[in-house]
Design an enzyme around this catalytic site. Structure first.
Site, short mmCIF file in Angstrom:
data_model
loop_
_atom_site.label_atom_id
_atom_site.label_comp_id
_atom_site.label_asym_id
_atom_site.label_seq_id
_atom_site.Cartn_x
_atom_site.Cartn_y
_atom_site.Cartn_z
N GLY A 142 0.58 -1.40 -0.16
CA GLY A 142 0.08 -0.17 0.06
C GLY A 142 0.79 1.29 -0.07
N LYS A 164 2.74 1.47 -4.05
CA LYS A 164 1.60 0.40 -4.89
C LYS A 164 2.19 0.21 -6.13
CE LYS A 164 -2.74 1.78 -2.61
NZ LYS A 164 -3.57 0.84 -2.30
N CYS A 182 -8.90 -6.90 1.89
CA CYS A 182 -8.89 -5.45 2.08
C CYS A 182 -10.45 -5.23 2.51
CB CYS A 182 -8.72 -4.88 0.70
SG CYS A 182 -8.77 -3.14 0.55
N ASN A 234 -11.98 -2.35 2.09
CA ASN A 234 -12.56 -1.09 1.59
C ASN A 234 -12.61 -1.32 0.03
OD1 ASN A 234 -9.99 0.07 0.52
ND2 ASN A 234 -9.21 0.19 2.58
N LYS A 286 -2.65 -12.77 2.42
CA LYS A 286 -2.78 -11.97 3.50
C LYS A 286 -4.12 -11.65 3.96
CE LYS A 286 -1.89 -7.01 4.43
NZ LYS A 286 -1.10 -5.79 3.81
N THR A 304 1.75 2.60 8.92
CA THR A 304 1.48 3.87 9.61
C THR A 304 2.73 4.28 10.50
OG1 THR A 304 -0.67 2.96 9.48
CG2 THR A 304 -0.35 4.46 11.13
C1 LIG Z 1 -3.20 4.10 2.95
C2 LIG Z 1 -3.03 2.40 3.01
C3 LIG Z 1 -2.99 1.79 1.96
C4 LIG Z 1 -2.91 0.22 2.09
N1 LIG Z 1 -3.01 -0.40 0.80
C5 LIG Z 1 -3.01 -1.61 0.81
C6 LIG Z 1 -2.91 -2.34 -0.12
O1 LIG Z 1 -3.13 -2.09 -1.35
N2 LIG Z 1 -2.89 -3.95 -0.06
C7 LIG Z 1 -2.58 -4.39 1.19
O2 LIG Z 1 -2.67 -5.49 1.20
N3 LIG Z 1 -2.53 -3.73 2.43
C8 LIG Z 1 -2.69 -2.32 2.17
N4 LIG Z 1 -2.55 -1.72 3.21
C9 LIG Z 1 -2.55 -2.37 4.76
C10 LIG Z 1 -1.07 -2.48 5.06
O3 LIG Z 1 -0.29 -3.24 4.22
C11 LIG Z 1 -0.70 -3.00 6.55
O4 LIG Z 1 -1.44 -4.36 6.51
C12 LIG Z 1 -1.74 -2.13 7.55
O5 LIG Z 1 -1.70 -0.82 7.36
C13 LIG Z 1 -1.54 -2.32 9.00
O6 LIG Z 1 -0.01 -2.09 9.29
P1 LIG Z 1 0.37 -0.69 9.90
O7 LIG Z 1 -0.54 -0.71 11.12
O8 LIG Z 1 1.87 -0.68 9.95
O9 LIG Z 1 0.08 0.45 8.85
C14 LIG Z 1 -2.66 -0.10 3.15
C15 LIG Z 1 -2.63 0.60 4.46
C16 LIG Z 1 -2.68 1.77 4.43
C17 LIG Z 1 -2.70 2.81 5.45
#
Ligand SMILES: Cc1cc2nc3c(=O)[nH]c(=O)nc-3n(C[C@H](O)[C@H](O)[C@H](O)COP(=O)(O)O)c2cc1C
Length: 356
Positions: free
Chosen positions: A69, A72, A182, A184, A217, A318
């Site tokens: 994410g 991307k 995912c 959303n 995942k 994050t």
């Molecule tokens: C803005 C954003 C976009 C994300 N896009 C994806 C994505 O395209 N595919 C995916 O598997 N996870 C996506 N994630 C999830 C992250 O890979 C991760 O699993 C999740 O944010 C938890 O980790 P963190 O607490 O370190 O952010 C996204 C997270 C954020 C914040």
């Protein structure tokens, strides 16, 4: 006071996605010339033999990666390497370009050290990503490729989506992740249903002549039985690992006004829940299924907790936004100290050491 602690208040005045795009543009510029890339490496990289992890037929220089994410479209993989991360998972990549949901779709929850996003699989599509990996070259550290379906695809078309992206991008990947978690994207059908998963894995297995390691995942909101059912299927197909976890739809205990926004919650409030999922999987599999732990990692302690619970590698998104460019270095330096304190010779020795 670090430079980032001065820049962050300014960046946080911008809408979250604007700040993110600006940050990525800066990284893309920085990676484009050898002197800037080398300067970044000199400041931010930290090497230590105890941090190396041998997994998926490759060596990770350290266990701290960038989660899916963030990059991307594979635009800043070399800059992330220079910032001292041990690997990056690009994507989610879909077969065709997709604009995702309307903006605003990314929100900071500062009081909670969290974010909510409903990006909706925006991305440039597999052909652009492939040509960028060809022109930029793959980075010098392991590259994961996270693959997904188009939002408009039905159950049958989704299988073909995964097959096409796998076919195009797996030659560049040290591991591939099938993202069925995912929260959303439109859920016209149950992406994580056992029948659908079996069909995906059968299709990808037939495609995987090069034996590229394949992972799945999962989300943090599934009940334990569903997680274990999924693990059974992963083992049935002899897949190589699991990424735990994606973002959450829970809003428990949050203070920031942006908790009202719909989408996936990431960051600090996800930390314990994702560690619980990691522990459940590690205990169920006796540590025999490699786990990539993600959710709320932002410090040496939070990374170490996931490793002790059974994660061989960790990822963050994050935490990087809140902690800035020195995040990987700080976590890796701290991890070495924690390993020494507890008498482990390496990260690999500590994996799962906190289980009963
Ligand atoms: C803005 C954003 C976009 C994300 N896009 C994806 C994505 O395209 N595919 C995916 O598997 N996870 C996506 N994630 C999830 C992250 O890979 C991760 O699993 C999740 O944010 C938890 O980790 P963190 O607490 O370190 O952010 C996204 C997270 C954020 C914040």
């Amino acid at each position: 006071m670090t430079l980032y602690s001065r820049v962050r208040p300014l960046a946080f005045k911008l809408p979250a996605e604007t700040a993110h795009d600006l940050g990525k543009r800066t990284l893309r510029t920085a990676q484009s010339t050898w002197p800037t890339r080398t300067a970044l490496s000199a400041v931010y990289q930290y090497e230590h033999p105890a941090l190396e992890v041998d997994l998926f037929d490759t060596t990770f220089p350290n266990p701290v990666g960038v989660a899916a994410g963030f990059d991307k479209n594979a635009e800043v993989t070399h800059a992330l390497e220079a910032l001292g991360f041990g690997f990056v998972e690009i994507g989610t990549v879909t077969p065709y370009p997709q604009s995702g949901n309307d903006r605003p779709r990314l929100f900071r929850l500062q009081e909670d050290e969290a974010m909510v996003n409903r990006m909706g699989f925006n991305g440039q599509g597999m052909e652009r990503v492939k040509s960028r990996l060809e022109t930029d070259g793959t980075p010098g550290f392991p590259l994961g490729v996270n693959i997904g379906k188009m939002n408009s695809s039905n159950e049958r078309e989704a299988i073909e989506d995964y097959r096409r992206v796998f076919d195009r991008l797996s030659p560049f990947a040290d591991y591939v992740v099938v993202n069925v978690s995912c929260p959303n994207t439109p859920d016209e059908f149950d992406e994580a249903s056992p029948d659908h998963l079996r069909e995906i894995f059968e299709t990808l297995e037939a495609e995987n002549d090069a034996d590229v390691p394949m992972l799945v995942k999962i989300g943090p909101d599934e009940p334990e039985e569903s997680v274990l059912d999924l693990v059974d299927i992963i083992q049935e197909f002899d897949l190589d690992g699991i990424v735990a976890t994606n973002t959450s739809t829970s809003r428990e205990g949050l203070e920031s006004p942006n908790r009202e926004e719909w989408g996936g919650l990431s960051g600090n409030p996800l930390q314990d829940r994702s560690t619980d999922v990691i522990r459940t999987i590690a205990e169920y599999t006796d540590g025999n299924l490699p786990i990539v732990g993600v959710g709320g990692v932002d410090s040496p302690g939070s990374a170490y907790e996931k490793i002790l619970a059974g994660a061989s590698l960790v990822q963050l998104y994050t935490g990087f936004v809140y902690e800035g460019p020195a995040t990987a270095k700080r976590i890796n330096q701290g991890l070495v100290q924690l390993l020494e304190r507890d008498g482990f010779a390496s990260v690999e020795d500590a994996v799962g050491a906190g289980l009963d």
